[in-house]
Design an enzyme around this catalytic site. Sequence first.
Site, PDB file in Angstrom:
ATOM      1  N   HIS A  51       1.359   2.298  -3.423  1.00  8.47           N
ATOM      2  CA  HIS A  51       0.151   2.979  -3.952  1.00  8.47           C
ATOM      3  C   HIS A  51       0.242   4.512  -3.552  1.00  8.47           C
ATOM      4  CE1 HIS A  51      -2.033  -0.251  -5.875  1.00  8.47           C
ATOM      5  NE2 HIS A  51      -2.035  -1.049  -5.057  1.00  8.47           N
ATOM      6  N   GLU A  73       0.771  -1.169  -0.004  1.00  7.20           N
ATOM      7  CA  GLU A  73       0.071   0.194   0.040  1.00  7.20           C
ATOM      8  C   GLU A  73       0.802   1.345   0.067  1.00  7.20           C
ATOM      9  OE1 GLU A  73      -3.151  -0.407  -0.856  1.00  7.20           O
ATOM     10  OE2 GLU A  73      -3.207  -2.464  -0.430  1.00  7.20           O
TER      11      GLU A  73
HETATM   12 MG    MG Z   1      -2.933  -3.023  -4.924  1.00 10.09          MG
END
Ligand code: MG
Length: 515
Positions: free
Chosen positions: A282, A279
């Site tokens: 991201h 994450e």
């Molecule tokens: Mg992902």
Amino acid sequence: MAWASKPLDPVPGYFEDEAVRLVLANYRLLWALDHASSLMAWDTETNMPRMGSPHRGLASAELATLRRRLLLDEKFVELVERAASREGLNDYERGVVRVLQREIRIARSIPEEIVWEMARIRPEALAAWREAREKGDYSRFKPYLERIVELNRSIAEHLGYEGHPYNALLDLYEEGLTVDVMDRVFDSILPHSRAVLEKTRSRGFYPEKHPLEDVEYDRAAMEEVNRRVLSLLGYPWERARLDVSAHPFTIAISIDDVRITTRYEGRDFRRTLMAVVHEFGHALYELQVDKNLAATPLQGGVSSGVHESQSRFWENIIGRSPEFARAIKPILDEKLGYTRSHDWLDIYRYLTIVRPDYIRVEADELTYNFHIYIRYTIEKQFIAGELGVDDARELWNSLMEEYLGIRPRSDREGILQDIHWAMGSMGYFPTYTLGNVIAAQVRGRILSEIPDLYERVEELDFKPIREALARLIHRWGSTYPPQELVERATGEPVNPEHFNRYIEWKYLELPEKLQ
Ligand code: MG
């Protein structure tokens, strides 16, 4: 509807054209709605009391309708068309026009009844899926899946397509992606991954199961590990958060407010740790978009596939490297304690172990794409009308057997394992594989710029890596369509050979050197 008549002030080098600036001034309203909806979506997954769900669902659907009406308002569409007709626009200005024309085309093509029907059926489908999964009973979910397939087929027809009808759905998540591209990717990587997997498994570098997989951890201690690791990676806490949710995710509320989540299952610490590193990838994408693009249609990452390439880059290429295992070992030893009896190489084995298994989200780098291929094959046939829901389970199980040599013992570990279909979405899964492939391609480019990449990792010096990713990919936001961005960043279109070479190096050559 009273739209703004005064253009946004010029931003030299970015937004200068008056027609584009007028679009941007009016886009603020849509952006503010997105901001509110994102915050609501984050809250739904992290903080909302369970009983709040129906009204939250209603409010979200109403806001989505309002956004759709604003987007398709004659006046707004006219402003976008006027901007599109201007000559001499720069890349950013053209990006604004491209993103909004695409959004308008998609919103216009899908009738409001279908949007509402999907929104109506979703909570019921989710409830049925949860119950069916609990009991391992596909038949309970089947009627809903049938309806969702029908709705998606209808969406594809309304959107229109060239070639395969599934292309219409692929394009929703990855602008311009087609069955031809995905077939080419799978044809290249699957036989190769299978060969590497077989060799790796026969060499004995990895145990059948790692003892750390069963060890329980103290949650507070693990939270500290996650926070320490995020700090080392360069997570800017003044612009970002870490919270807990049932399924890890990242959401950007604004360019300076990006939030990730993880979960704590209480054992097998690599799951929560690797979710955090994933994450982070991201989040970093969203955090490193050029600030001049804030509150415009270019603010976010350009597509699901490119986004996933960034999370996979950090999770697999950085996070699952021997150097990373060595670098974080002192933190693990200090906070968890029980890792002290394992050397760094053993920690590396634990983080990268390969083994065919049933559950996609727990799959390793060598088997992951087989899971995606199974879903891709089924979705493609659903949308082409070649497969009914009655036969889908058998196809799933036989594909698992054919590709991974294992047959699900229940639907819980088979066709019912993922939430995506219950959410109504089809066409999303392939972007996971595309992300893996693009990540390996980006790795090649980063290595040519930072030849001592892995020494930097071992020294926990991530700044040059973050900066290279910002310059090549992140800063552009949605300025260029995904394929063009990949080509600009890496010097060539999506090329699965990079992934093949990467796994060969990592799972065949590297273990020889490490042992
Ligand atoms: Mg992902």
